[in-house]
Scaffold this motif. Structure first.
Motif, mmCIF file in Angstrom:
data_model
loop_
_atom_site.group_PDB
_atom_site.id
_atom_site.type_symbol
_atom_site.label_atom_id
_atom_site.label_comp_id
_atom_site.label_asym_id
_atom_site.label_seq_id
_atom_site.Cartn_x
_atom_site.Cartn_y
_atom_site.Cartn_z
ATOM 1 N N MET A 20 0.855 -1.058 0.051
ATOM 2 C CA MET A 20 0.055 -0.166 0.206
ATOM 3 C C MET A 20 0.885 1.279 0.022
ATOM 4 S SD MET A 20 -3.174 -0.802 -0.321
ATOM 5 C CE MET A 20 -3.933 0.552 0.247
ATOM 6 N N GLU A 21 2.082 1.248 0.570
ATOM 7 C CA GLU A 21 2.816 2.213 0.732
ATOM 8 C C GLU A 21 3.523 2.838 -0.788
ATOM 9 O OE1 GLU A 21 6.015 1.438 3.459
ATOM 10 O OE2 GLU A 21 4.531 1.585 5.301
ATOM 11 N N THR A 22 3.577 1.596 -1.563
ATOM 12 C CA THR A 22 4.038 2.095 -2.888
ATOM 13 C C THR A 22 2.857 2.695 -3.917
ATOM 14 O OG1 THR A 22 3.255 -0.411 -3.926
ATOM 15 C CG2 THR A 22 5.206 -0.087 -2.696
ATOM 16 N N LEU A 23 1.731 2.755 -3.276
ATOM 17 C CA LEU A 23 0.872 3.249 -4.340
ATOM 18 C C LEU A 23 0.221 4.564 -3.636
ATOM 19 C CD1 LEU A 23 -1.391 0.160 -5.017
ATOM 20 C CD2 LEU A 23 0.328 1.152 -6.483
ATOM 21 N N ASP A 24 0.287 5.590 -4.523
ATOM 22 C CA ASP A 24 -0.686 6.943 -4.022
ATOM 23 C C ASP A 24 -2.136 6.809 -3.963
ATOM 24 O OD1 ASP A 24 -1.363 7.220 -6.682
ATOM 25 O OD2 ASP A 24 0.393 8.627 -6.979
#
Length: 469
Positions: A16-20
């Protein structure tokens, strides 16, 4: 073959941290991956990439600089899957394939449906194609070579060979048992095609009909005999129009003898519609393929020739202005106002041109309604022209306190917009009748007409009316 989108609720926190908030890869994540690639830490690359969905991996490759894509693909190892290769942009795919061995490309192509495998191999150089084909299984190679024998952008190129076809003497129960017992059949299909002894399609059965019918009922009683058959050499744009017109989910593809050779499904058509729409828009603007991953040299060659053509049309307009140099010298207001006439006419022509090219592309504008459509656009142009002419005339009259000048610019705008409406529909229709793509060069001709004639009409009326001379 398109992968199912991942459910955000089942993704762990690291992913989830890889996606804005727009579900795009964040800049920090992309930088972390590229840093690992640059340092040669393949283990870190795989750790970062492994949780991603195939579509997100494709996005990562597209956001990677061209000279690093091949290195990233190699570093990902088996994460560089067939689904990822099918998802990426054509130019990005070329960079990846150049970095892989023919055996690796063949292995990836062998995992895809025929249409996706063909899409990958068809853009390769002939020598590279042969090297990859040599690594394929004989059966897969024969199928792909057969597909490559058809013209580009034809039904034969985009169709899938994986389908289910049965004889009509079967019962529903026998058909269900056949589907269950034969594990080598394709696992993704929406309907079963019914064929005669010559393998010519005679009907089709939706899966819902099969599941809701009694086992003893003959297939011939539940199948639908009327169906839309796609010739194998039909252009993909015409195929898309048939899917749209008849609301098809899938359709059988037949060869010149009428035998069933493949199937085209709606998911393939979605890509074609997007490609054709993008292609027409970019051709209207003269921007080439308009891909941000396109090599600079290709973008330059595609765009510069249209700007040179525009320069030619601008010189024609300048020549017309030069003929009225004395009139402009006697009245500076003419130089102030004449760009308005050309600009308004050009925009009106562009509007009509866009509507006409779309109508031609979707078969809404045909020989039977051409005259009616031209007359319609002329009437629309006259209404628009009258409105703009009144507004521009009043504005010019109040600003320059010269109502003769106001009448001249109003008349010029009305005439130029009417001419723009006529040329905006007539030119693409004429090019289409001459078997030329109306999206490619229509804008050049329309711009030349609206600019040149706009100046000529405005300055000619000014001289003729005695306003200047």
């Amino acid at each position: 073959m398109t992968s199912e989108p991942a459910d955000p609720e089942i993704l762990d926190n690291d992913v989830m941290e890889t996606l804005d908030e727009d579900n795009n890869l964040t800049r920090d994540f992309v930088d972390r991956v590229l840093d690992a690639v640059e340092s040669g830490d393949h283990d870190e690359v795989r750790r970062l990439v492994e949780p991603l969905h195939e579509a997100d991996i494709a996005d990562l490759l597209e956001q990677t600089p061209s000279d690093q894509r091949g290195v990233l693909a190699v570093a990902m190892g088996d994460l560089m899957s067939a689904d990822v290769l099918a998802e990426v942009n054509d130019y990005v795919r070329e960079d990846i394939i150049d970095a892989l061995q023919p055996a690796q490309v063949a292995d990836l192509a062998g995992q895809l449906d025929t249409d996706d495998a063909v899409a990958i191999i068809e853009d390769m150089e002939i020598e590279d194609q042969q090297a990859v084909l040599a690594e394929l299984d004989p059966e897969d190679r024969a199928v792909i070579e057969d597909a490559l024998s058809y013209p580009e952008e034809s039904a034969g190129r985009i169709m899938q060979r994986e389908l289910v076809a049965v004889p009509e003497h079967m019962t529903v129960g026998q058909l269900i048992d056949y589907l269950r017992d034969h594990q080598d059949l394709t696992t993704e299909f929406w309907e079963v095609f019914v064929v005669d002894p010559q393998h010519k399609p005679v009907g089709t059965c939706k899966l819902s009909w099969i599941m809701r019918s009694q086992r003893k009922v003959p297939v011939s009683e539940v199948m639908k005999r009327e169906q839309t058959l796609i010739p194998v050499d039909m252009d993909q744009e015409e195929v898309a129009l048939r899917f749209q017109k008849y609301a098809l989910i899938s359709a059988a593809v037949v060869d010149q003898s009428g035998r069933l050779v493949g199937v085209i499904t709606a998911d393939d058509i979605v890509h074609i519609i997007q490609e054709e729409a993008d292609e027409d828009i970019l051709r209207l603007s003269g921007a080439g393929e308009g891909d941000i991953n396109e090599p600079i040299a290709d973008s330059y060659k595609a765009r510069v020739r249209w700007l040179i053509a525009n320069l030619g049309t601008a010189m024609v307009a300048s020549f017309i202005i030069a003929q009225f140099g004395a009139a402009i010298e006697t009245m500076v207001a003419l130089a102030v106002l004449m760009p308005i006439v050309a600009s308004i006419g050009g925009n009106a022509g562009t509007q009509t041109l866009a509507v006409t090219v779309r109508a031609l592309a979707t078969n809404q504008l045909t020989q039977s309604n051409t005259v009616r459509s031209i007359w319609r656009e002329i009437r629309v142009a006259l209404l628009i022209g009258a409105t703009i002419a009144v507004i521009a005339g009043l504005g010019a009259g109040f600003i320059f306190s010269n109502w003769l000048l106001a009448g001249v610019i109003a008349a010029a705008i009305l005439c130029n917009i009417a001419l723009a409406g006529l040329s905006g529909v007539a030119i693409p229709v004429l090019l289409d009748r001459l078997d030329q793509d109306p999206a490619v060069s229509s804008s050049i001709f329309v711009t030349m007409i609206t600019d040149s004639m706009g100046f000529l009409i405005f300055l000619g009326l000014a001289v003729f009316s005695g306003l200047a001379g």
